[in-house]
Enzyme design. Structure first.
Site, mmCIF file in Angstrom:
data_model
loop_
_atom_site.group_PDB
_atom_site.id
_atom_site.type_symbol
_atom_site.label_atom_id
_atom_site.label_comp_id
_atom_site.label_asym_id
_atom_site.label_seq_id
_atom_site.Cartn_x
_atom_site.Cartn_y
_atom_site.Cartn_z
ATOM 1 C CG ASP A 1 -1.891 1.225 1.202
ATOM 2 O OD1 ASP A 1 -2.087 1.832 0.144
ATOM 3 O OD2 ASP A 1 -2.418 1.561 2.286
ATOM 4 C CD1 TRP B 1 -4.030 12.525 3.920
ATOM 5 C CD2 TRP B 1 -4.218 14.605 3.156
ATOM 6 N NE1 TRP B 1 -4.671 13.256 4.878
ATOM 7 C CE2 TRP B 1 -4.804 14.540 4.430
ATOM 8 C CE3 TRP B 1 -4.211 15.819 2.471
ATOM 9 C CZ2 TRP B 1 -5.386 15.640 5.043
ATOM 10 C CZ3 TRP B 1 -4.787 16.938 3.088
ATOM 11 C CH2 TRP B 1 -5.378 16.834 4.358
ATOM 12 C CB CYS C 1 -15.275 3.983 10.910
ATOM 13 S SG CYS C 1 -15.735 4.164 9.189
ATOM 14 C CG MET D 1 -23.598 2.967 12.097
ATOM 15 S SD MET D 1 -22.037 2.080 11.917
ATOM 16 C CE MET D 1 -22.600 0.399 12.157
#
Length: 807
Positions: free
Chosen positions: A421, A510, A718, A760
Site C-alpha cells: 500500500d 497526503w 472507522c 453509520m
C-alpha cells in the site's frame, strides 16, 4: 449589461444589473463616475477588470432587498469599512447609499472609457492566467488547492512574523462538520472563503467575519461509507470561471454557481469499467477549460482506477485515462493500457487491481500536462493480486498525461509491484532547481515508501531519490542507474509475516508539504508507523482469495491468526512522528523535531520565517524555520489532519485551517487566526475516554474470537483497531464507550442502519444477528478490560476511577 434606474438622487443610487457578482478588494484604484455611479478600473493582480467603487463615505452598511430578473431575494448584509474594502457581495444588483453628488467634475473624467459599462467582475472569476500569476501578483489570495498550479504552498505575506506571532489569536471560527474527518484546503477568492466538510457540503463564507454567505448540500448518499477506508472526508473545491466545483463522497462531480450557491450541473463519475462503486475524497483541479478528478476506495470490493477530464462549462466528458489495465481479452482503452497489461500476472482484472488517483492531480501550464499521483494495488499483496506478474503498471507511479488528448507523456513508478500500500498519491510540487550544474524543471514528491523523489518534468527522468526517514525496512536504497528500489529480501511477509516500515499509513501521507524556493527546502511531516503484514489466512490455506461484499478486502491476515504471527515476529517497532526541513538534493535534514503524536496535519511556511502546523493532539503551532523550534501555539480539543492557508484582506493577514471534532462538544470547524484576534473557541478541553458500566453478556471464547475477527473486518475501518495496530487514526466514537442506551439500539444501528444519517451504514445482508452479537461480545469484553485496569490502578493509589482522591 448595465442599466441605470436612477442617476440623480443625492443619497441613493439604484443600479440594476443582469449579473453583478462581486466587489473585491483593490488597493490600487483609479476612480471615475458615470451619472453618479462610481466606476473603478483594477490595475493590479491580473488583466484589468471593472468594478464599482465605493463613494466617499468611509462607512457603508448594505442591508436591503434586491431584485434579480423580477425575483426578490435577500441581499447579503455587509459592512464595508475603509477606502479599499471591496469584499464579496452576492446578487445581481446593489443599492449604494451615496453622498458624492458634489464631487468635482475632474474626478468624473478619470479612467472612464467607452467599455466602462460593459465589463463587470464575476464572483469566483478565476482563470488559468490568474492562478499562474497569483504567487507574485496577488499573494493575499489562495485561488487553487495548492495555492497555484505549482502547488508550492508557501506564503509571501509578511505581516505575521517571528517577532509578532506571539500576538496571534483567533479571528473567528465556524462549525461546518460533525464527526467526519476535516481535511479541506479552504480557498479564498476576492474576500470569499470556499470550504467543504467531510460529507462534501460546500460553504461560501465571508473571509473577514466568518459569516455564511451560502451553503450547498449535495445530499451525499451516506450509505457510501461502505466503500470507504475511513470516515467520510473531502479535501476541498476548485473555483474556476464563476463556478465552484466539488467532488462528492458518493462519486459525483458538481458545478455550483459561485454567486448563488445553486447547482449548475451534476455528473456521476462512476463508469462500469471501474467495476464497483467508489468514494471520492480528493479535491478536483481546474485548468485549460477542464475539470480533472480521480477516485478512491481501492481497498473495498473491486476497483480499477482512472482519472476523468470534464468540460468545465458543460460537464461533458473530455477524456478518461485508465491507470490499471482491464480484461486483456477486450480492446484496450488507450495505448498505455496495452503497455501496462504486459506487467501484470494472473487474472488481476477480476480484482480490479486498484490504482486509484485519490488525491494528487497537478496541472503544469509549461508543458500542458497533468501529473497523476497513482495509488496502491488492491488487494495489497501482489501474490494475491497479480501472481507471477511484474511491475503492475501504473500502480504507485507518477504519470504525465497530455491535457488536450488524454494520452500519456511519460511515467515513473516509485514502487514497482507494490506489495505494501505504498501509494504515490501524495502532493507533488513543481519548481526549477539547479541539479548537477544544470537548471532543470522538476517535480518533487515524498510518497509513502519513505524516499523523496526529484524528477525532471520534461521526461520523468529520476534526478534524486533520498530516504527521508530511517524507518525503512522494505528496501535498502534506490538504484540511480535503473531508477528502481532494491528490495530487502529479509522483509518479505508472505510466509511468516513481518513488521513493515513504512506501513500502509506511509512515512508521508497526503498531508500537504510547503516548498521554500529560496532556501531549497521542503517542510513536511512524516511518521515512522509500523504495521504487521501477513497473507490472508484463507488464501494461505486454500490459495483462493475472496473479495468481501462489504468492508475492506486488503488481503492481509486478521484477528487471532494475525496475533499469533505477531507474537512470533517479536516486538512492534516504535512509533514516532516528525516535522522536518528537508533538502531534496542532498537528502539532509536541515532540522528535524519529533512530534507528540504520530498522526498530524500538513504545514505552511512563510517568507517571514514561520512554519505553521496543526498537530494530532489538537495543538496549532508556529515554528521558526531557521531551527524548527516552536515559538507559538494554540490549544484546541480537536484533532488536526488538515491543510493550511494564509490570505490578506484590507491589509490584515490571516492564517486558516480546519480541525476535526472530538467525541464530545466540538464539531468539525474552520479556524482563522490574525494578529490581535480575541475570539474564543467554545471547546478547548481535552477529555479522556470514559467507559460506562457494560451490560452482562454470556459468550464463549470462540464467540468472542469470532467477534474479534468480524470487528476488525468490518468495524475497525472507522472505529480503530482494538488489541492490534490500528490502520486508521479517527475521531469517531470508540465502541467500547457505548452507553446503555446505545446498547439497547445496537441491533437497529448495526443491522438496520438507523444511524445512516450520521454515517453509520447498516450491515444487514453482510452480517447476521449472531455475527453482530459476536462483535458486541468482543467489544464488551474489551471495555471491561479497560474498566478492570482502571479499577486496579484506583485501588493501588486509593483513588476513584475519575482520578480524584478517596477520603
Amino acid at each position: 449589461m448595465l442599466a441605470f434606474l436612477s442617476s440623480t438622487q443625492h443619497n441613493s443610487i439604484v443600479v440594476e444589473v443582469a449579473r453583478l457578482s462581486a466587489l473585491v478588494e483593490a488597493p490600487s484604484l483609479r476612480f471615475g463616475r458615470i451619472d453618479n455611479v462610481w466606476i473603478s478600473r483594477r490595475t493590479i493582480h491580473h488583466p484589468p477588470r471593472l468594478f464599482f467603487a465605493r463613494p466617499t463615505r468611509s462607512d457603508i452598511v448594505l442591508d436591503t432587498r434586491i431584485k434579480l430578473t423580477g425575483v426578490t431575494i435577500t441581499a447579503m448584509k455587509r459592512r464595508i469599512v475603509g477606502q479599499s474594502s471591496f469584499n464579496a457581495l452576492v446578487g445581481a444588483a446593489v443599492i449604494f447609499l451615496s453622498s458624492c453628488a458634489d464631487e468635482s467634475s475632474s474626478t468624473s473624467e478619470q479612467n472612464v472609457g467607452t467599455s466602462a459599462t460593459k465589463a463587470i467582475s464575476v464572483v469566483g472569476d478565476v482563470d488559468d492566467a490568474r492562478i499562474i500569476g497569483a504567487f507574485t501578483s496577488e499573494p493575499g489570495s489562495w485561488l487553487a488547492y495548492g495555492q497555484t498550479y505549482k502547488e508550492q504552498r508557501f506564503s509571501m505575506l509578511t505581516q505575521i512574523d517571528r517577532v509578532n506571532v506571539a500576538d496571534l489569536g483567533l479571528a473567528w471560527t465556524k462549525p461546518i462538520g460533525a464527526m467526519e474527518r476535516m481535511q479541506a484546503t479552504p480557498l479564498v477568492v476576492d474576500g470569499v472563503m470556499y470550504v467543504t466538510n467531510g460529507l462534501s457540503v460546500v460553504y461560501a463564507i465571508d473571509a473577514i467575519s466568518g459569516e455564511e454567505i451560502w451553503a450547498f448540500d449535495p445530499q451525499t448518499d451516506r450509505s457510501y461509507i461502505q466503500y470507504a477506508f475511513d470516515l467520510p472526508t473531502n479535501r476541498g473545491v476548485a473555483v474556476y470561471k464563476g463556478r465552484v466545483y466539488v467532488a462528492t463522497f458518493d462519486g459525483r462531480l458538481i458545478a455550483i454557481d459561485a454567486s448563488t450557491g445553486k447547482e449548475v450541473w451534476d455528473v456521476d463519475t462512476w463508469h462500469p469499467s471501474a467495476l464497483d462503486r467508489f468514494n471520492i475524497t480528493g479535491a478536483p483541479r481546474a485548468a485549460a477549460g477542464k475539470i480533472f478528478i480521480g477516485q478512491g476506495s481501492s481497498e473495498s470490493r473491486r476497483r480499477r482506477g482512472y482519472v476523468t477530464a470534464y468540460d468545465a462549462d458543460t460537464g461533458e466528458l473530455a477524456w478518461r485515462f485508465y491507470l490499471v489495465p482491464g480484461d486483456p481479452s477486450k480492446p484496450f482503452e488507450h495505448p498505455a493500457m496495452e503497455l501496462a497489461a504486459q506487467t501484470w500476472g494472473g487474472e488481476w482484472w477480476k480484482f480490479g487491481g486498484g490504482g486509484t488517483a485519490w488525491n494528487s492531480l497537478v496541472y503544469d501550464e509549461e508543458f500542458n500536462s497533468l501529473y497523476i499521483g497513482v495509488g496502491n494495488g488492491a488487494p495489497w499483496p501482489r501474490a494475491i493480486r497479480s501472481p507471477g506478474g511484474g511491475d503492475d503498471l501504473f500502480l504507485s507511479a507518477i504519470v504525465s498525461v497530455n491535457v488536450e488528448t488524454g494520452r500519456m507523456n511519460w511515467y515513473y513508478q516509485t514502487t514497482p509491484g507494490d506489495n505494501w500500500d505504498y501509494s504515490s498519491a501524495m502532493d507533488m510540487t513543481l519548481t526549477e532547481m539547479e541539479v548537477d550544474g544544470v537548471v532543470r524543471k522538476v517535480l518533487l514528491q515524498a510518497p509513502k515508501n519513505g524516499f523523496f523523489y526529484v524528477l525532471d518534468r520534461t521526461d520523468g527522468t529520476l534526478l534524486r531519490a533520498h530516504p527521508y526517514t530511517e524507518g525503512i525496512n522494505w528496501a535498502t536504497h534506490i538504484d540511480m542507474e535503473t531508477g528502481r528500489p532494491v528490495e530487502n529480501p529479509e522483509a518479505r511477509y508472505e510466509e511468516n509475516g513481518y513488521w513493515m516500515l513504512p506501513a500502509n499509513a506511509g512515512a508521508h501521507n497526503w498531508e500537504p508539504q510547503s516548498w521554500d524556493q529560496t532556501l531549497g527546502v521542503m517542510y513536511f511531516y512524516y511518521h515512522d508507523y509500523p504495521n504487521f503484514y501477513s497473507l490472508d489466512e484463507a488464501f494461505v490455506k486454500t490459495g483462493v482469495y475472496k473479495i468481501r461484499p462489504r468492508g475492506l478486502s486488503l488481503g492481509i491476515g486478521e484477528g487471532e491468526y494475525r496475533r499469533a504471527l505477531e507474537a512470533k515476529a517479536g516486538p512492534r517497532p516504535e512509533t514516532k512522528g516528525y516535522i522536518t526541513a528537508f533538502d531534496p538534493l542532498t537528502g539532509e535534514h536541515r532540522w528535524r523535531h519529533q512530534l507528540d503524536t504520530a498522526f498530524n496535519g500538513g504545514v505552511l511556511a512563510t517568507t517571514t520565517g514561520l512554519v505553521f502546523q496543526g498537530e494530532g493532539n489538537g495543538r496549532f503551532t508556529a515554528r521558526d524555520t531557521a531551527t524548527g523550534e516552536p515559538i507559538w501555539s494554540y490549544e484546541t480539543s480537536g484533532r488536526f489532519s488538515s491543510s493550511l492557508i494564509s490570505y490578506m484582506i484590507d491589509d490584515v493577514q490571516y492564517v486558516a485551517t480546519v480541525v476535526s471534532g472530538n467525541n464530545y462538544d466540538l464539531r468539525g470547524s474552520v479556524l482563522v487566526f490574525r494578529l490581535g484576534g480575541g475570539h474564543v473557541m467554545a471547546s478547548t478541553e481535552q477529555r479522556k475516554l470514559e467507559i460506562p458500566e457494560q451490560p452482562t453478556i454470556e459468550a464463549s471464547e470462540e464467540t468472542i474470537e469470532q467477534g474479534d475477527a468480524l470487528y476488525h473486518a468490518h468495524c475497525a475501518t472507522c472505529h480503530r483497531g482494538i488489541g492490534v495496530t490500528s490502520i486508521v487514526a479517527t475521531a469517531v466514537p470508540d465502541l467500547r464507550a457505548m452507553t446503555e442506551e446505545i446498547h439497547g439500539q445496537y441491533t437497529d444501528i448495526v443491522l438496520k442502519g438507523s444511524l445512516l444519517e450520521k454515517g453509520m451504514a447498516g450491515f444487514e445482508g453482510t452480517l447476521d444477528s449472531a455475527q453482530a452479537e459476536a462483535i458486541r461480545a468482543f467489544i464488551v469484553t474489551e471495555a471491561n478490560k479497560i474498566r478492570k485496569r482502571r479499577d486496579d490502578v484506583a485501588k493501588r493509589f486509593n483513588t476513584r476511577r475519575d482520578g480524584s482522591q478517596r477520603r
